[in-house]
Design a protein around this motif. Structure first.
Motif, PDB file in Angstrom:
ATOM      1  N   TYR A   1       0.645   3.343  -8.134  1.00 29.74           N
ATOM      2  CA  TYR A   1      -0.646   3.221  -8.807  1.00 29.74           C
ATOM      3  C   TYR A   1      -1.308   4.594  -8.942  1.00 29.74           C
ATOM      4  CZ  TYR A   1      -0.030  -1.760  -8.007  1.00 29.74           C
ATOM      5  OH  TYR A   1       0.464  -3.042  -8.007  1.00 29.74           O
TER       6      TYR A   1
ATOM      7  N   TRP B   1      -6.765   5.011  -1.758  1.00 29.98           N
ATOM      8  CA  TRP B   1      -7.974   4.632  -1.028  1.00 29.98           C
ATOM      9  C   TRP B   1      -8.323   5.698  -0.006  1.00 29.98           C
ATOM     10  CZ3 TRP B   1      -8.267  -1.209   0.744  1.00 29.98           C
ATOM     11  CH2 TRP B   1      -8.481  -2.011  -0.389  1.00 29.98           C
TER      12      TRP B   1
ATOM     13  N   GLN C   1     -12.065   4.363  -3.991  1.00 30.90           N
ATOM     14  CA  GLN C   1     -10.965   4.754  -4.860  1.00 30.90           C
ATOM     15  C   GLN C   1     -11.044   6.247  -5.129  1.00 30.90           C
ATOM     16  OE1 GLN C   1     -10.934   2.803  -8.709  1.00 30.90           O
ATOM     17  NE2 GLN C   1      -9.621   4.396  -9.603  1.00 30.90           N
TER      18      GLN C   1
ATOM     19  N   MET D   1      -1.385   4.030  -2.991  1.00 32.87           N
ATOM     20  CA  MET D   1      -1.179   2.595  -3.183  1.00 32.87           C
ATOM     21  C   MET D   1       0.105   2.344  -3.961  1.00 32.87           C
ATOM     22  SD  MET D   1      -5.108   1.495  -4.030  1.00 32.87           S
ATOM     23  CE  MET D   1      -4.752  -0.249  -4.005  1.00 32.87           C
TER      24      MET D   1
ATOM     25  N   PRO E   1      -0.272  -3.354  -2.371  1.00 34.84           N
ATOM     26  CA  PRO E   1      -1.529  -2.607  -2.320  1.00 34.84           C
ATOM     27  C   PRO E   1      -2.528  -3.389  -1.478  1.00 34.84           C
ATOM     28  CG  PRO E   1      -1.196  -3.587  -4.490  1.00 34.84           C
ATOM     29  CD  PRO E   1       0.071  -3.773  -3.739  1.00 34.84           C
TER      30      PRO E   1
ATOM     31  N   THR F   1      -5.562  -4.236  -1.666  1.00 31.17           N
ATOM     32  CA  THR F   1      -6.701  -4.919  -2.270  1.00 31.17           C
ATOM     33  C   THR F   1      -6.740  -6.407  -1.954  1.00 31.17           C
ATOM     34  OG1 THR F   1      -6.215  -3.420  -4.117  1.00 31.17           O
ATOM     35  CG2 THR F   1      -8.086  -4.918  -4.369  1.00 31.17           C
TER      36      THR F   1
ATOM     37  N   SER G   1      -1.918  -9.352  -5.326  1.00 31.63           N
ATOM     38  CA  SER G   1      -2.392  -8.011  -4.953  1.00 31.63           C
ATOM     39  C   SER G   1      -2.467  -7.098  -6.170  1.00 31.63           C
ATOM     40  CB  SER G   1      -1.472  -7.412  -3.889  1.00 31.63           C
ATOM     41  OG  SER G   1      -1.457  -8.215  -2.730  1.00 31.63           O
TER      42      SER G   1
ATOM     43  N   THR H   1      -5.915  -5.604  -7.697  1.00 34.40           N
ATOM     44  CA  THR H   1      -5.987  -4.146  -7.828  1.00 34.40           C
ATOM     45  C   THR H   1      -6.366  -3.737  -9.235  1.00 34.40           C
ATOM     46  OG1 THR H   1      -4.348  -3.864  -6.062  1.00 34.40           O
ATOM     47  CG2 THR H   1      -4.666  -2.013  -7.571  1.00 34.40           C
TER      48      THR H   1
ATOM     49  N   HIS I   1     -10.049  -1.832  -9.913  1.00 32.29           N
ATOM     50  CA  HIS I   1      -9.971  -0.371  -9.927  1.00 32.29           C
ATOM     51  C   HIS I   1     -10.116   0.176 -11.344  1.00 32.29           C
ATOM     52  CE1 HIS I   1      -8.348  -1.207  -5.976  1.00 32.29           C
ATOM     53  NE2 HIS I   1      -8.459   0.070  -5.669  1.00 32.29           N
TER      54      HIS I   1
END
Length: 387
Positions: free
Chosen positions: A176, A180, A219, A263, A287, A289, A338, A342, A346
Motif C-alpha cells: 500500500y 501507519w 497515515q 502496510m 493491513p 485497519t 481489511s 483500508t 485512507h
C-alpha cells in the motif's frame, strides 16, 4: 529431544496452540529466538473478535481478560466534520469486540504454560525445519541441537524459517502507498469506542489500551522518517484529522512509544506441507485497519489443535488434510475486509478530486444504510465461527 508437536515461535499463535494441545493431552515444545522479556513487551494488535474472546475464556486463560479487557459495542466512522456510530452489537445479534493488548495475552499464556509444566525455550533460534522427518534444528547456548517430533507448527512469523520450507508456495501480496505512524500515549482516551477518521489530510485512528493509556495512529508515507515527527507535530496532526464541527477535543499527553509500520496484504498458499503446518503471520499478513491479524492467528491454531486432537485420538487425517483449505477460507474473507476498510478510510496519494468525492459517497452510504453498516459490523466482530 523428542516431543509430539514442535512449535516454532512464542507469539500468541504458538503459545495458544501449546495451551490447547495440553488440554487434549498432547505434548509440545515451544522454541522462541527472543528472550521472555522481549516477547512479553512486543507491541502488536489489541482488538479481539468475539470468537477470540470465547476461545481464551473457554480454554481457561480469560480471567484477567474478563477483568481488565474493555468490551466495545460499537465504533465511530468520522468524516466531513461529523461522527457516525456503527452499533456493532445491535447489528450482529449482541456480538462485541474487546480491547486487550497482545502483550497481556502473551503474558497470560506464558504463565499458564509454565504453571502446567510446559516447555518454552526462549533465546533458542530455529535454524531449519524438515517437514518430512519431521525435525527442527535449533541453536541454544551456542550449541546446535535437533528436536524430533510428529508434527511441526510454524508460528514463527513473516520472517521465520518455516514458510520457506514449504515447496511451490503460491504467494499473493499487495503493498500500500501509505504506512501507519503509531503512538502509545500516557493519557486517558478521548473516546469510549474506537474512532476511524477519514479526511483530506489522511486517515487517523483513535484506539486505546486501558482507561489511562491511549493508542493512536496517523497515515503517513512509507518512506517517512520518524525523526521528522516530534511529539507536538503528531498531536497537531491528530487534532486536525479528528476535528469535528461540534467542538470535540482530543486529549494529549506524554508519548511513551512511536513507530512507523508499512502496510501490506500477504497470503502464502498452501499453509501445509507434509508434517509442517503454518499459522498466523508465517502464512498471512493483513493491513491493520480491520483488526484481523491476531484474530486470524488464533483461528488458525484452533483449527490445527482440533485437527491434531482428532488425529491423535483416532488416527483420522481428515481435518489435518483439510487444514489449509479450512484456514484459507477465513483468511481470504479477512483479507478482503481489511483491504476494503483500508481503501475506504485512507487517502491514496494518487487520488484526484473525483476519487475523493467517490470515497466520501461510499462513507456516507455505510453510515446511512443499515445493510452496509451490517456488512461492516459482521466482518469486524467476526461473524463466522472459528470452526
Amino acid at each position: 529431544m523428542r516431543t509430539q508437536v514442535a512449535i516454532a515461535g512464542a507469539g500468541p499463535a504458538g503459545l495458544l496452540l501449546s495451551h490447547l494441545l495440553r488440554l487434549r493431552g498432547i505434548d509440545s515444545v515451544v522454541l522462541e529466538s527472543r528472550d521472555r522479556a522481549y516477547v512479553e513487551k512486543r507491541q502488536r494488535a489489541g482488538m479481539l473478535e468475539q470468537g477470540t474472546v470465547d476461545v481464551l475464556r473457554d480454554s481457561g486463560v480469560g480471567e484477567r481478560l474478563d477483568r481488565e479487557g474493555l468490551t466495545h459495542h460499537g465504533l465511530e466512522l468520522r468524516f466531513d466534520g461529523a461522527g457516525h456510530r456503527i452499533p456493532l452489537s445491535e447489528l450482529t445479534g449482541g456480538r462485541t469486540v474487546t480491547v486487550y493488548a497482545q502483550t497481556e495475552i502473551v503474558k497470560d499464556l506464558i504463565a499458564a504454560r509454565l504453571a502446567a509444566g510446559g516447555e518454552i525455550h526462549f533465546e533458542t533460534e530455529v535454524l531449519s525445519v524438515d517437514p518430512g522427518a519431521p525435525t527442527v534444528t535449533f541453536r541454544r547456548d551456542g550449541r546446535v541441537e535437533t528436536l524430533e517430533c510428529d508434527v511441526i507448527a510454524g508460528c514463527d512469523g513473516f520472517h521465520g524459517v518455516c514458510r520457506p520450507a514449504v515447496p511451490d508456495t503460491r504467494v499473493h501480496e499487495r503493498e500500500y502507498p501509505f504506512a501507519w505512524l503509531g503512538i502509545l500515549a500516557d493519557v486517558p482516551p478521548s473516546t469510549d469506542e474506537l474512532i476511524y477518521a477519514y479526511s483530506e489530510r489522511g486517515f487517523a485512528l483513535h484506539s486505546l489500551r486501558s482507561p489511562k493509556i491511549s493508542r493512536l495512529y496517523l497515515q503517513v508515507d512509507p518512506a517517512e522518517d520518524i525523526a521528522a515527527w516530534p511529539d507536538e507535530r503528531i498531536w497537531s496532526e491528530l487534532r486536525a484529522r479528528f476535528a469535528t464541527d461540534d467542538g470535540w477535543e482530543l486529549r494529549d499527553g506524554p508519548i511513551l512509544e512511536k513507530s512507523i509500520t508499512p502496510m501490506r496484504s500477504f497470503v502464502a498458499e498452501p499453509m501445509r506441507h507434509d508434517r509442517l503446518f503454518l499459522a498466523g503471520d508465517a502464512a498471512h499478513i493483513v493491513p491493520p485497519t480491520g483488526a484481523k491479524g491476531l484474530n486470524l492467528a488464533i483461528s488458525d491454531v484452533v483449527v490445527l489443535a482440533e485437527a491434531l486432537g482428532a488425529w491423535y485420538d483416532s488416527g483420522t487425517t481428515e481435518l489435518l488434510d483439510a487444514y489449509s483449505d479450512t484456514c484459507l477460507r477465513r483468511v481470504w474473507r479477512a483479507e478482503h475486509f481489511s483491504y476494503w476498510m483500508t481503501t475506504l478510510l485512507h487517502k491514496d496519494p494518487r487520488q484526484d478530486a473525483f476519487g475523493h468525492r467517490l470515497q466520501l459517497s461510499h462513507l456516507e452510504y455505510v453510515a446511512a444504510s443499515k445493510a452496509a453498516a451490517t456488512t461492516l459490523a459482521e466482518n469486524y466482530v467476526g461473524a463466522a465461527p472459528l470452526l
